[in-house]
Design a protein around this motif. Structure first.
Motif, PDB file in Angstrom:
ATOM      1  N   SER A  35       0.637  -1.096  -0.044  1.00 24.15           N
ATOM      2  CA  SER A  35       0.044   0.022   0.161  1.00 24.15           C
ATOM      3  C   SER A  35       1.061   1.415  -0.077  1.00 24.15           C
ATOM      4  O   SER A  35       0.619   2.112  -0.631  1.00 24.15           O
ATOM      5  CB  SER A  35      -1.121  -0.007   1.256  1.00 24.15           C
ATOM      6  OG  SER A  35      -0.270   0.225   2.534  1.00 24.15           O
ATOM      7  N   GLY A  36       2.090   1.222   0.590  1.00 29.71           N
ATOM      8  CA  GLY A  36       2.875   2.378   0.574  1.00 29.71           C
ATOM      9  C   GLY A  36       2.516   3.563   1.748  1.00 29.71           C
ATOM     10  O   GLY A  36       2.844   4.716   1.627  1.00 29.71           O
ATOM     11  N   ASN A  37       1.524   3.408   2.143  1.00 30.73           N
ATOM     12  CA  ASN A  37       0.757   4.556   3.140  1.00 30.73           C
ATOM     13  C   ASN A  37       1.404   4.543   4.464  1.00 30.73           C
ATOM     14  O   ASN A  37       1.035   5.296   5.372  1.00 30.73           O
ATOM     15  CB  ASN A  37      -0.930   4.229   3.290  1.00 30.73           C
ATOM     16  CG  ASN A  37      -1.536   4.383   2.068  1.00 30.73           C
ATOM     17  OD1 ASN A  37      -1.031   4.914   0.908  1.00 30.73           O
ATOM     18  ND2 ASN A  37      -2.679   3.545   1.810  1.00 30.73           N
ATOM     19  N   TYR A  38       2.196   3.573   4.962  1.00 29.01           N
ATOM     20  CA  TYR A  38       2.606   3.496   6.163  1.00 29.01           C
ATOM     21  C   TYR A  38       4.128   3.816   6.373  1.00 29.01           C
ATOM     22  O   TYR A  38       4.476   4.165   7.603  1.00 29.01           O
ATOM     23  CB  TYR A  38       2.610   2.129   6.703  1.00 29.01           C
ATOM     24  CG  TYR A  38       0.999   1.611   6.938  1.00 29.01           C
ATOM     25  CD1 TYR A  38       0.437   1.850   7.924  1.00 29.01           C
ATOM     26  CD2 TYR A  38       0.727   0.912   5.684  1.00 29.01           C
ATOM     27  CE1 TYR A  38      -0.900   1.555   8.123  1.00 29.01           C
ATOM     28  CE2 TYR A  38      -0.882   0.460   6.006  1.00 29.01           C
ATOM     29  CZ  TYR A  38      -1.361   0.925   7.248  1.00 29.01           C
ATOM     30  OH  TYR A  38      -2.842   0.433   7.101  1.00 29.01           O
ATOM     31  N   ASN A  90      11.267  -3.817   8.985  1.00 29.08           N
ATOM     32  CA  ASN A  90      10.895  -2.609   9.713  1.00 29.08           C
ATOM     33  C   ASN A  90       9.343  -2.852   9.902  1.00 29.08           C
ATOM     34  O   ASN A  90       8.704  -2.234  10.870  1.00 29.08           O
ATOM     35  CB  ASN A  90      11.245  -1.364   8.599  1.00 29.08           C
ATOM     36  CG  ASN A  90      10.707  -0.286   9.245  1.00 29.08           C
ATOM     37  OD1 ASN A  90       9.677   0.545   8.657  1.00 29.08           O
ATOM     38  ND2 ASN A  90      11.483   0.502  10.293  1.00 29.08           N
ATOM     39  N   ALA A  91       8.448  -3.166   8.856  1.00 29.53           N
ATOM     40  CA  ALA A  91       7.053  -3.362   8.938  1.00 29.53           C
ATOM     41  C   ALA A  91       6.665  -4.234  10.095  1.00 29.53           C
ATOM     42  O   ALA A  91       5.877  -3.921  10.722  1.00 29.53           O
ATOM     43  CB  ALA A  91       6.425  -3.866   7.621  1.00 29.53           C
ATOM     44  N   GLY A  92       7.366  -5.298  10.234  1.00 31.83           N
ATOM     45  CA  GLY A  92       7.029  -6.448  11.213  1.00 31.83           C
ATOM     46  C   GLY A  92       7.432  -5.690  12.713  1.00 31.83           C
ATOM     47  O   GLY A  92       6.526  -5.779  13.625  1.00 31.83           O
ATOM     48  N   THR A  93       8.495  -5.181  12.794  1.00 32.92           N
ATOM     49  CA  THR A  93       8.607  -4.458  14.002  1.00 32.92           C
ATOM     50  C   THR A  93       7.741  -3.315  14.488  1.00 32.92           C
ATOM     51  O   THR A  93       7.326  -3.219  15.776  1.00 32.92           O
ATOM     52  CB  THR A  93      10.182  -4.196  14.405  1.00 32.92           C
ATOM     53  OG1 THR A  93      10.416  -3.206  13.249  1.00 32.92           O
ATOM     54  CG2 THR A  93      11.020  -5.195  14.286  1.00 32.92           C
ATOM     55  N   ASN A  94       7.372  -2.468  13.373  1.00 31.53           N
ATOM     56  CA  ASN A  94       6.649  -1.542  13.832  1.00 31.53           C
ATOM     57  C   ASN A  94       5.253  -1.882  14.206  1.00 31.53           C
ATOM     58  O   ASN A  94       4.498  -1.261  15.090  1.00 31.53           O
ATOM     59  CB  ASN A  94       6.381  -0.477  12.621  1.00 31.53           C
ATOM     60  CG  ASN A  94       7.658   0.576  12.528  1.00 31.53           C
ATOM     61  OD1 ASN A  94       8.221   0.850  13.588  1.00 31.53           O
ATOM     62  ND2 ASN A  94       7.822   1.016  11.439  1.00 31.53           N
TER      63      ASN A  94
END
Length: 108
Positions: free
Chosen positions: A44-47, A54-58
């Motif tokens: 999606s690129g919105n985050y 990085n996505a998993g930890t966030n």
């Protein structure tokens, strides 16, 4: 074979397949949904995530561990019927194919 007591009939009968498929897809959905969640967020690129880690930890730190299974019911409901139809029909299609071409049936 030790899982068969959880199902209605003896192993190998067509009546056991729906129960087995429900169990199988529950496990498959539970293990694959966190990866699907990360993939969807990255696409999606919105985050503003910079990568998979990085996505998993966030997600884990900001939303908590249960956030990985958000939408589990919809995910399971989308995957389970598809698999049930495929696995139930493949046996019939294979039997018809073998019969029409004169190929002997496999013995279990």
């Amino acid at each position: 074979e030790r899982f068969w007591p959880f199902f209605r009939e003896s192993p190998g009968t067509l009546a056991t397949w729906p129960d087995f498929i429900k169990f199988y897809w529950f496990c498959a959905a539970a293990f694959s949904l966190p990866f699907d969640m990360i993939k969807s967020r990255l696409q999606s690129g919105n985050y503003g995530y910079t990568g998979v880690v990085n996505a998993g930890t966030n997600i884990l730190t900001k939303e908590g561990p249960l956030a990985f299974w958000t939408g589990f019911g919809a995910y399971y409901g989308r995957c389970a019927p598809h698999s049930m139809i495929i696995l139930l029909s493949i046996e019939k299609i294979t039997a018809w194919y073998r019969q029409s071409l004169g190929i002997p049936q496999k013995k279990a």
